[in-house]
Design a protein around this motif. Structure first.
Motif, PDB file in Angstrom:
ATOM      1  N   ARG A  62      30.275  34.656  39.289  1.00 39.96           N
ATOM      2  CA  ARG A  62      30.288  34.709  40.754  1.00 39.96           C
ATOM      3  C   ARG A  62      29.946  36.114  41.243  1.00 39.96           C
ATOM      4  NH1 ARG A  62      35.332  33.536  41.628  1.00 39.96           N
ATOM      5  NH2 ARG A  62      34.970  31.336  41.303  1.00 39.96           N
ATOM      6  N   LEU A  63      30.518  37.125  40.616  1.00 40.80           N
ATOM      7  CA  LEU A  63      30.237  38.510  40.992  1.00 40.80           C
ATOM      8  C   LEU A  63      28.758  38.841  40.797  1.00 40.80           C
ATOM      9  CD1 LEU A  63      31.580  41.164  41.965  1.00 40.80           C
ATOM     10  CD2 LEU A  63      31.833  41.764  39.562  1.00 40.80           C
ATOM     11  N   CYS A  64      28.195  38.389  39.701  1.00 42.91           N
ATOM     12  CA  CYS A  64      26.766  38.617  39.452  1.00 42.91           C
ATOM     13  C   CYS A  64      25.915  37.926  40.513  1.00 42.91           C
ATOM     14  CB  CYS A  64      26.377  38.137  38.055  1.00 42.91           C
ATOM     15  SG  CYS A  64      27.012  39.184  36.733  1.00 42.91           S
ATOM     16  N   THR A  65      26.264  36.690  40.841  1.00 49.38           N
ATOM     17  CA  THR A  65      25.517  35.941  41.861  1.00 49.38           C
ATOM     18  C   THR A  65      25.558  36.669  43.202  1.00 49.38           C
ATOM     19  OG1 THR A  65      25.948  33.849  40.738  1.00 49.38           O
ATOM     20  CG2 THR A  65      25.350  33.730  43.070  1.00 49.38           C
ATOM     21  N   GLN A  66      26.699  37.225  43.543  1.00 46.79           N
ATOM     22  CA  GLN A  66      26.818  37.984  44.790  1.00 46.79           C
ATOM     23  C   GLN A  66      25.901  39.204  44.803  1.00 46.79           C
ATOM     24  OE1 GLN A  66      31.019  38.770  44.923  1.00 46.79           O
ATOM     25  NE2 GLN A  66      31.505  36.760  45.767  1.00 46.79           N
ATOM     26  N   GLN A  67      25.570  39.713  43.626  1.00 42.41           N
ATOM     27  CA  GLN A  67      24.688  40.868  43.499  1.00 42.41           C
ATOM     28  C   GLN A  67      23.225  40.443  43.378  1.00 42.41           C
ATOM     29  OE1 GLN A  67      25.755  44.233  43.123  1.00 42.41           O
ATOM     30  NE2 GLN A  67      27.906  43.746  43.355  1.00 42.41           N
ATOM     31  N   GLY A  68      22.980  39.125  43.440  1.00 44.82           N
ATOM     32  CA  GLY A  68      21.619  38.620  43.298  1.00 44.82           C
ATOM     33  C   GLY A  68      21.150  38.555  41.859  1.00 44.82           C
ATOM     34  N   LEU A  69      22.097  38.535  40.925  1.00 41.14           N
ATOM     35  CA  LEU A  69      21.788  38.514  39.494  1.00 41.14           C
ATOM     36  C   LEU A  69      22.417  37.283  38.857  1.00 41.14           C
ATOM     37  CD1 LEU A  69      22.660  42.255  38.834  1.00 41.14           C
ATOM     38  CD2 LEU A  69      20.368  41.298  39.101  1.00 41.14           C
ATOM     39  N   SER A  70      22.079  37.044  37.616  1.00 42.76           N
ATOM     40  CA  SER A  70      22.722  35.977  36.857  1.00 42.76           C
ATOM     41  C   SER A  70      23.494  36.607  35.705  1.00 42.76           C
ATOM     42  CB  SER A  70      21.694  34.985  36.332  1.00 42.76           C
ATOM     43  OG  SER A  70      20.820  35.620  35.421  1.00 42.76           O
ATOM     44  N   LEU A  71      24.406  35.850  35.144  1.00 48.09           N
ATOM     45  CA  LEU A  71      25.182  36.285  33.987  1.00 48.09           C
ATOM     46  C   LEU A  71      24.703  35.498  32.781  1.00 48.09           C
ATOM     47  CD1 LEU A  71      27.627  37.899  32.836  1.00 48.09           C
ATOM     48  CD2 LEU A  71      28.995  35.849  33.299  1.00 48.09           C
ATOM     49  N   GLN A  72      24.356  36.206  31.724  1.00 47.66           N
ATOM     50  CA  GLN A  72      23.975  35.547  30.471  1.00 47.66           C
ATOM     51  C   GLN A  72      25.037  35.869  29.432  1.00 47.66           C
ATOM     52  OE1 GLN A  72      19.974  36.789  29.515  1.00 47.66           O
ATOM     53  NE2 GLN A  72      19.093  35.333  30.966  1.00 47.66           N
ATOM     54  N   ILE A  73      25.676  34.820  28.944  1.00 55.10           N
ATOM     55  CA  ILE A  73      26.753  34.957  27.964  1.00 55.10           C
ATOM     56  C   ILE A  73      26.185  34.670  26.592  1.00 55.10           C
ATOM     57  CG2 ILE A  73      29.035  34.157  27.282  1.00 55.10           C
ATOM     58  CD1 ILE A  73      29.273  33.126  30.257  1.00 55.10           C
ATOM     59  N   HIS A  74      26.349  35.628  25.688  1.00 52.39           N
ATOM     60  CA  HIS A  74      25.803  35.508  24.340  1.00 52.39           C
ATOM     61  C   HIS A  74      26.927  35.382  23.316  1.00 52.39           C
ATOM     62  CE1 HIS A  74      21.838  36.677  25.809  1.00 52.39           C
ATOM     63  NE2 HIS A  74      22.469  37.580  26.551  1.00 52.39           N
ATOM     64  N   ASN A  75      26.635  34.689  22.230  1.00 55.20           N
ATOM     65  CA  ASN A  75      27.526  34.591  21.064  1.00 55.20           C
ATOM     66  C   ASN A  75      28.891  33.997  21.387  1.00 55.20           C
ATOM     67  OD1 ASN A  75      25.501  35.909  19.489  1.00 55.20           O
ATOM     68  ND2 ASN A  75      26.206  37.856  20.325  1.00 55.20           N
ATOM     69  N   ALA A  76      28.938  33.111  22.347  1.00 55.21           N
ATOM     70  CA  ALA A  76      30.218  32.480  22.696  1.00 55.21           C
ATOM     71  C   ALA A  76      30.689  31.590  21.558  1.00 55.21           C
ATOM     72  CB  ALA A  76      30.070  31.658  23.971  1.00 55.21           C
ATOM     73  N   PRO A  77      31.963  31.689  21.213  1.00 58.68           N
ATOM     74  CA  PRO A  77      32.495  30.816  20.169  1.00 58.68           C
ATOM     75  C   PRO A  77      32.346  29.342  20.552  1.00 58.68           C
ATOM     76  CG  PRO A  77      34.092  32.520  20.762  1.00 58.68           C
ATOM     77  CD  PRO A  77      32.981  32.593  21.753  1.00 58.68           C
ATOM     78  N   ASP A  78      32.151  28.506  19.553  1.00 59.23           N
ATOM     79  CA  ASP A  78      32.001  27.070  19.792  1.00 59.23           C
ATOM     80  C   ASP A  78      33.200  26.499  20.553  1.00 59.23           C
ATOM     81  OD1 ASP A  78      29.565  27.079  18.491  1.00 59.23           O
ATOM     82  OD2 ASP A  78      30.399  26.356  16.588  1.00 59.23           O
ATOM     83  N   LYS A  79      34.397  26.966  20.224  1.00 63.60           N
ATOM     84  CA  LYS A  79      35.595  26.443  20.892  1.00 63.60           C
ATOM     85  C   LYS A  79      35.615  26.818  22.378  1.00 63.60           C
ATOM     86  CE  LYS A  79      38.555  25.946  16.908  1.00 63.60           C
ATOM     87  NZ  LYS A  79      39.863  26.134  16.321  1.00 63.60           N
ATOM     88  N   LEU A  80      35.065  27.975  22.729  1.00 64.99           N
ATOM     89  CA  LEU A  80      34.979  28.359  24.133  1.00 64.99           C
ATOM     90  C   LEU A  80      33.993  27.447  24.860  1.00 64.99           C
ATOM     91  CD1 LEU A  80      35.773  30.278  26.435  1.00 64.99           C
ATOM     92  CD2 LEU A  80      33.845  31.727  25.740  1.00 64.99           C
ATOM     93  N   GLN A  81      32.886  27.164  24.227  1.00 65.42           N
ATOM     94  CA  GLN A  81      31.904  26.270  24.834  1.00 65.42           C
ATOM     95  C   GLN A  81      32.478  24.860  24.974  1.00 65.42           C
ATOM     96  OE1 GLN A  81      27.866  26.655  23.288  1.00 65.42           O
ATOM     97  NE2 GLN A  81      28.417  28.677  22.517  1.00 65.42           N
ATOM     98  N   GLU A  82      33.257  24.428  24.011  1.00 69.79           N
ATOM     99  CA  GLU A  82      33.903  23.117  24.092  1.00 69.79           C
ATOM    100  C   GLU A  82      34.930  23.095  25.220  1.00 69.79           C
ATOM    101  OE1 GLU A  82      35.010  19.162  23.315  1.00 69.79           O
ATOM    102  OE2 GLU A  82      33.200  20.304  22.886  1.00 69.79           O
TER     103      GLU A  82
END
Length: 98
Positions: A62-82
Motif C-alpha cells: 500500500r505504501l509503495c502504491t501511494q508513492q506510484g510504485l509497486s512492491l516486488q517480493i522475492h524468495n518468499a517461503p512457500d508457506k508464506l505464499q500458501e
C-alpha cells in the motif's frame, strides 16, 4: 533491496513495521529518483512467521502504491505464499502480469 528478518510475528509487528516503513520510504525515493517502478523486498530469510507477516507486506504494498510504485517480493517461503492464498491476498502481493 530491502529484506525481511527471520521472524515476523504479531508481537514483533509494530517495531518491524516502523523499521520497514522507514526503509520503504528511503527505497521508494531511490527507485523514484532512478526512474524505476518497483521497490524490491527479499523475504528469503523469513523462517518464523504468522499472519502478521501478511499484514506487514500488505502495508508495504500500500505504501509503495501511494508513492506510484509497486512492491516486488522475492524468495518468499512457500508457506508464506500458501498463507496468502488461504487469506485471499495472493493477487495483492504477487500480482499476475497482464
Amino acid at each position: 533491496m530491502l529484506k525481511l528478518p527471520e521472524s515476523v510475528r504479531l508481537d514483533e509487528a509494530p517495531q518491524l513495521w516502523a523499521h520497514l516503513q522507514a526503509g520503504l520510504q528511503a527505497e521508494a525515493a531511490q527507485v523514484g529518483n532512478a526512474a524505476g517502478k518497483a521497490v524490491q523486498l527479499n523475504a528469503g530469510e523469513l523462517r518464523h512467521f504468522d499472519s502478521a507477516a501478511l499484514t506487514l507486506l500488505l502495508g508495504a504494498a500500500r505504501l509503495c502504491t501511494q508513492q506510484g510504485l509497486s512492491l516486488q517480493i522475492h524468495n518468499a517461503p512457500d508457506k508464506l505464499q500458501e498463507l496468502a492464498r488461504v487469506y485471499g491476498v495472493t493477487e495483492l502481493l504477487w500480482p499476475v502480469a497482464s
